[in-house]
Design an enzyme around this catalytic site. Structure first.
Site, mmCIF file in Angstrom:
data_model
loop_
_atom_site.group_PDB
_atom_site.id
_atom_site.type_symbol
_atom_site.label_atom_id
_atom_site.label_comp_id
_atom_site.label_asym_id
_atom_site.label_seq_id
_atom_site.Cartn_x
_atom_site.Cartn_y
_atom_site.Cartn_z
ATOM 1 N N ARG A 84 0.821 -1.201 0.000
ATOM 2 C CA ARG A 84 0.000 0.000 0.000
ATOM 3 C C ARG A 84 0.858 1.255 0.000
ATOM 4 O O ARG A 84 0.476 2.269 -0.607
ATOM 5 C CB ARG A 84 -0.952 0.007 1.199
ATOM 6 C CG ARG A 84 -1.985 1.111 1.129
ATOM 7 C CD ARG A 84 -2.991 1.028 2.261
ATOM 8 N NE ARG A 84 -2.429 1.438 3.535
ATOM 9 C CZ ARG A 84 -3.164 1.793 4.597
ATOM 10 N NH1 ARG A 84 -4.480 1.770 4.530
ATOM 11 N NH2 ARG A 84 -2.582 2.156 5.723
ATOM 12 N N HIS A 271 -13.351 -9.624 -1.603
ATOM 13 C CA HIS A 271 -12.329 -10.466 -0.988
ATOM 14 C C HIS A 271 -12.922 -11.412 0.062
ATOM 15 O O HIS A 271 -12.950 -12.615 -0.149
ATOM 16 C CB HIS A 271 -11.168 -9.653 -0.400
ATOM 17 C CG HIS A 271 -10.511 -8.733 -1.353
ATOM 18 N ND1 HIS A 271 -9.945 -9.168 -2.543
ATOM 19 C CD2 HIS A 271 -10.335 -7.385 -1.331
ATOM 20 C CE1 HIS A 271 -9.451 -8.141 -3.200
ATOM 21 N NE2 HIS A 271 -9.673 -7.035 -2.494
ATOM 22 N N ASP A 322 -9.032 -6.345 -9.791
ATOM 23 C CA ASP A 322 -8.528 -5.584 -8.647
ATOM 24 C C ASP A 322 -7.331 -4.712 -9.008
ATOM 25 O O ASP A 322 -7.473 -3.686 -9.648
ATOM 26 C CB ASP A 322 -8.213 -6.542 -7.493
ATOM 27 C CG ASP A 322 -8.023 -5.835 -6.159
ATOM 28 O OD1 ASP A 322 -8.072 -4.590 -6.116
ATOM 29 O OD2 ASP A 322 -7.842 -6.514 -5.144
#
Length: 454
Positions: A84, A271, A322
């Site tokens: 991230r 998810h 995604d």
């Protein structure tokens, strides 16, 4: 881009199953008639095999531009959370034009691999310093432009993001481009619904980013704003997320959501990797779709969704690309099955019953779940959008295969190399496996990436 008013299929997967020698008529982008056991007309576009296009229920288009940039090992164990940080650094650089060029390449690759509609989970709203553009939908407009340029169907899912952690924690600087308050977000939705109209069949839903990023009160407001439209949310993707949720509330993320929000068929839980068997059964009972993204979940080291209790309870799932580290509809389906085989130590894990075609069962599940999650019915049927994929019968992996065995061969052997053409609203967008605008779109993408990375 080529348009054909009529098609003839030697073999086609219709809403009620496989059929031979089918003529299909198209008007205004939709199927107007289907004739079975029919001879080809003189002006028909002729195809050997056709199947419905697959919905891609979860995409972050901009992340296509960072594919491969997070594959260098850090000083400690890498995880979603270290990935991230790379993503935050990349997103800091993007202008609306950069986003349009990157999304156009992502959508082109989706179409080439058999996806015909994308659910764009769009949280990149503001300028690089976090200030709002004079036109608050400017970044979404870049997504709309990419969809128009490539021809892909779009379900746009603007993301509400207000906090950095459970319980309404103050957001960090890395999230400054994502943030909204409820009033500004409601105004954004109104603007987006009007702006999406020129795309023809675009749908605007919404997405609370995650339980980390919204409060219970905000979730309630968002459910009202959605109306009958799709609602998507990231949930239970990482172990740390589950642990943090328990520390905050005493409950696991899916458990908390189902206890506090009226989750129904509008919802897609993206998810849901780390759920108990009881949670999996409860999701199935709610009618929500689970959105599975096997390539990204493997790339990030997230884990494997416990499919067996979910399917046994009648659960519905779809697939998404995604992070777009690799865009390939057949690879998503193949890896989904292989992950279940590795986790359960058995073969044909997602087949619905004895004697069933595993590939066909996965394909049909991805159609049904993806369509529900994106607000469409992707079947080849009268009144539906003329979105379909034709297969190359000369591909070695398809030799001698019929009906379900064709989809087994497509998913587990031929892959995207067996895709010949892709039609969307009656227009041929992909021919010979290549998007008709591949060259200019790739050139534009190269221009942007050379500026961003080199």
């Amino acid at each position: 881009m080529m348009f054909a008013a009529s098609h003839h299929f030697s073999s086609v997967l219709l809403a009620d199953g496989w059929a031979r020698n089918v003529r299909l008529s198209v008007g205004n982008g939709r199927i107007t008639a289907i004739e079975r056991n029919a001879a080809a007309g003189p002006d028909d576009e002729r195809h050997q095999v056709a199947v419905p296009g697959i919905p891609n229920l979860h995409s972050h288009a901009f992340q296509r531009g960072m594919a491969g940039l997070a594959e260098v090992r850090g000083a400690n164990d890498d995880s979603f959370w270290t990935w991230r940080e790379v993503m935050y650094r990349f997103v800091d650089r993007l202008s609306p034009d950069d986003l349009r060029a990157i999304a156009s390449l992502a959508y082109l690759e989706m179409l080439e691999s058999g996806f015909t509609r994308v659910g764009e989970f769009h949280y990149l709203h503001h300028d690089r310093d976090g200030t709002r553009f004079s036109d608050p939908i400017e970044m979404s407009a870049a997504i709309f432009a990419a969809a128009a340029e490539t021809g892909i169907g779009l379900t746009h899912l603007p993301v509400f993001y207000a906090h950095s952690g459970f319980g309404g924690a103050t957001p960090g600087s890395g999230q400054r481009r994502f943030l909204h308050d409820p009033d500004a977000f409601a105004s954004l939705l109104d603007r987006l619904r009007a702006a999406a109209a020129p795309l023809g069949d675009a749908i605007v839903g919404l997405a609370p980013h995650s339980l980390r990023a919204v409060t219970q009160e905000e979730l309630g407001l968002l459910a009202e704003l959605a109306g009958a439209g799709p609602i998507h949310i990231h949930i239970a993707e990482q172990v740390k997320e589950v642990e943090d949720c328990i520390a905050w509330s005493g409950a696991r993320p899916v458990e908390w959501l189902l206890d506090h929000v009226a989750v129904d068929r509008r919802w897609c839980l993206v998810h849901a990797t780390h759920v108990t068997d009881a949670e999996a059964r409860a999701i199935a009972a709610s009618g929500a779709v689970v959105g599975l993204c096997p390539i990204t979940e493997a790339n990030l080291g997230d884990g494997i969704f416990p499919a067996q209790p979910f399917l046994a309870a009648g659960g519905t799932y779809g697939i998404g690309s995604d992070s777009n580290v690799l865009i390939d509809a057949t690879e998503e389906m193949r890896l989904l099955e292989y992950g279940q085989r590795l986790a359960g130590l058995k073969r044909n894990a997602l087949a619905r019953g004895a004697g069933g075609s595993t590939g066909q069962d996965i394909y049909l599940a991805a159609l049904a779940g993806g369509g529900q999650a994106l607000g469409v019915d992707p079947a080849i049927a009268v009144g539906h959008a003329a979105d379909f994929v034709t297969l190359d019968r000369s591909n070695p992996s398809l030799i001698g295969r019929e009906e379900g065995a064709l989809l087994d061969a497509l998913i587990f052997a031929g892959g995207r190399s067996a895709i010949d053409s892709v039609w969307r609203r009656g227009r041929k967008l992909v021919s010979g496996g290549r998007h008709l605008r591949r060259d200019p779109i790739v050139a534009d993408y190269r221009r942007v990436l050379e500026k961003l990375i080199l």
